[in-house]
Write a protein that holds these residues in place. Sequence first.
Motif, PDB file in Angstrom:
ATOM      1  N   ARG A  57      11.313 -44.344  88.571  1.00  0.00           N
ATOM      2  CA  ARG A  57      12.697 -44.728  88.270  1.00  0.00           C
ATOM      3  C   ARG A  57      13.643 -44.268  89.371  1.00  0.00           C
ATOM      4  N   HIS A  58      13.358 -43.078  89.893  1.00  0.00           N
ATOM      5  CA  HIS A  58      14.204 -42.574  90.982  1.00  0.00           C
ATOM      6  C   HIS A  58      14.068 -43.512  92.194  1.00  0.00           C
ATOM      7  N   ASP A  60      13.218 -46.606  92.279  1.00  0.00           N
ATOM      8  CA  ASP A  60      13.838 -47.896  91.969  1.00  0.00           C
ATOM      9  C   ASP A  60      15.358 -47.808  92.112  1.00  0.00           C
ATOM     10  N   ARG A  61      15.899 -46.723  91.591  1.00  0.00           N
ATOM     11  CA  ARG A  61      17.359 -46.564  91.597  1.00  0.00           C
ATOM     12  C   ARG A  61      17.929 -46.477  93.011  1.00  0.00           C
ATOM     13  N   ILE A  62      17.140 -45.905  93.939  1.00  0.00           N
ATOM     14  CA  ILE A  62      17.672 -45.738  95.307  1.00  0.00           C
ATOM     15  C   ILE A  62      17.219 -46.870  96.238  1.00  0.00           C
ATOM     16  N   GLY A  63      16.590 -47.897  95.670  1.00  0.00           N
ATOM     17  CA  GLY A  63      16.309 -49.096  96.475  1.00  0.00           C
ATOM     18  C   GLY A  63      14.992 -49.101  97.228  1.00  0.00           C
ATOM     19  N   TRP A  92      -1.284 -48.944  84.735  1.00  0.00           N
ATOM     20  CA  TRP A  92      -0.261 -48.041  85.270  1.00  0.00           C
ATOM     21  C   TRP A  92       0.918 -48.854  85.841  1.00  0.00           C
ATOM     22  N   ALA A  93       0.585 -49.871  86.666  1.00  0.00           N
ATOM     23  CA  ALA A  93       1.640 -50.695  87.279  1.00  0.00           C
ATOM     24  C   ALA A  93       2.443 -51.423  86.202  1.00  0.00           C
ATOM     25  N   THR A  94       1.760 -51.905  85.192  1.00  0.00           N
ATOM     26  CA  THR A  94       2.459 -52.659  84.140  1.00  0.00           C
ATOM     27  C   THR A  94       3.452 -51.754  83.410  1.00  0.00           C
ATOM     28  N   GLY A  95       3.027 -50.506  83.142  1.00  0.00           N
ATOM     29  CA  GLY A  95       3.931 -49.551  82.501  1.00  0.00           C
ATOM     30  C   GLY A  95       5.139 -49.258  83.372  1.00  0.00           C
ATOM     31  N   LEU A  96       4.907 -49.076  84.658  1.00  0.00           N
ATOM     32  CA  LEU A  96       6.038 -48.759  85.552  1.00  0.00           C
ATOM     33  C   LEU A  96       6.945 -49.976  85.755  1.00  0.00           C
ATOM     34  N   LEU A  97       6.367 -51.153  85.768  1.00  0.00           N
ATOM     35  CA  LEU A  97       7.194 -52.360  85.920  1.00  0.00           C
ATOM     36  C   LEU A  97       8.126 -52.513  84.727  1.00  0.00           C
ATOM     37  N   ALA A  98       7.613 -52.109  83.538  1.00  0.00           N
ATOM     38  CA  ALA A  98       8.466 -52.198  82.342  1.00  0.00           C
ATOM     39  C   ALA A  98       9.590 -51.168  82.391  1.00  0.00           C
ATOM     40  N   ALA A 385      22.900 -43.356  86.483  1.00  0.00           N
ATOM     41  CA  ALA A 385      22.234 -42.270  87.190  1.00  0.00           C
ATOM     42  C   ALA A 385      21.441 -41.377  86.269  1.00  0.00           C
ATOM     43  N   ALA A 386      21.855 -41.307  85.006  1.00  0.00           N
ATOM     44  CA  ALA A 386      21.198 -40.412  84.052  1.00  0.00           C
ATOM     45  C   ALA A 386      19.727 -40.749  83.858  1.00  0.00           C
ATOM     46  N   GLN A 387      19.322 -41.990  84.223  1.00  0.00           N
ATOM     47  CA  GLN A 387      17.926 -42.388  83.984  1.00  0.00           C
ATOM     48  C   GLN A 387      16.939 -41.733  84.932  1.00  0.00           C
ATOM     49  N   SER A 388      17.396 -41.190  86.063  1.00  0.00           N
ATOM     50  CA  SER A 388      16.425 -40.746  87.070  1.00  0.00           C
ATOM     51  C   SER A 388      15.715 -39.477  86.617  1.00  0.00           C
TER      52      SER A 388
END
Length: 388
Positions: A57-58, A60-63, A92-98, A385-388
């Motif tokens: 998530r971190h 993803d958030r920073i691009g 694993w990838a499917t979980g992270l994609l979600a 930002a709270a999601q990271s």
Amino acid sequence: MPPVLDEPVDKYQLPVLNSDNALKLALFAINLRGGATLADVEGNVQARWPEIERYARHADRIGVDAIVPVARWRGYGGDADLGDRSFETFTWATGLLAATQRVQVFATVHVPLVHPVFAAKMAATADHVSGGRFGLNVVAGWYAKELAMFGVTQREHDDRYEVADEWTTIIRRLWTTPGEIDVHGRFFDIPAAFSEPKPLQQPYPTIMSAGTSPAGRDFAAKHADVNFAGLTTFDTAAQQIADIKRFARETHGRELRIFARAHVVCRDTEREAKRYYDLVHRQYGDYAGAANVTGIAKAESQSTDWTMDQKKLLEGMIAGLWGIPMVGTAEQIVDQMLQVHQAGADGIALSFVDYDDGLTRLEQQIQPLLEQAGVRAAGRTPQPAAQS
Ligand SMILES: Cc1cc2nc3c(=O)[nH]c(=O)nc-3n(C[C@H](O)[C@H](O)[C@H](O)COP(=O)(O)O)c2cc1C
């Protein structure tokens, strides 16, 4: 005419292949214990889901543009047996994609272990879960003891790539051809093969291949969008990259992108960075584990320069599985990244000893300098930002 149920996604508009960032960034090896560091030290990856989700998530958030796992079924042996605990990469990838919004998450598939009909559907499923962000990193296999767990005997080096060629041709046909296809190949006989739904990505999901031996280059030239290359030093990188790209252009008329790998130790001062690098990789390094992997890889892989001094080889294994070590201040690391980019790399897959610290420094210190240098847009995903 059947109704159109799915919204197609052009893969060339996705982060790995679009032109938003001249230099793409990926996060490597967050799915297994130790990550890409063969030293059992505080802060390294423990391979627990909440921790992995936090890194993803971190990123993803920073691009960050992509996340690429290591496909591993058992540890590297030695004192710490790092890599023993690893997540299967499609699920694993499917979980992270979600759990993410923009980043492309890859699965790394061992061709000898997964039937192409099964892989085609797993990939399509992950692609639908994510609105078309799945990527497939194809590897031919090298660790015979892993394959033996499946009753599979490892083939000779170049034969593995011949299987991979047929396998990938089949999966591409399954992803793109409506109705049934008959496959009668050297390695696969699949009458009336069928796979629906098709992935959302058009013409088919982003393909990466890891391996830069002559056979690996040939495979990449024919099938991959990106070659995840085994570049270990600055000195040889430019020549290697030019050769791989030229080969793809001349033999298959294709523009192949190259991702290099960097193992990053960033600190506020060069002295601190070097001290930490030495402590982790020289003092605490699992040399027995590194010797084990190096011994196997020497016999099975042609992507690394095995003429290198043995001590350097082991250290390179411990520090990022033979990624390019980038050690220093943010400014020094950015200089090194720009050198690799100038050498022709379209992207760099990063590993850190401690990914929380690494991602924070990437966000706060490294990315702003890359943006200033004009190789990264400020392409952050709008998320609280709270999601990271
Ligand atoms: C950057 C990179 C990442 C790789 N990732 C994996 C992996 O996750 N799992 C695996 O079994 N092999 C992995 N490999 C090994 C290669 O896929 C390949 O099987 C091996 O290097 C032998 O082939 P080669 O001689 O073409 O390199 C990786 C290699 C490279 C260079």
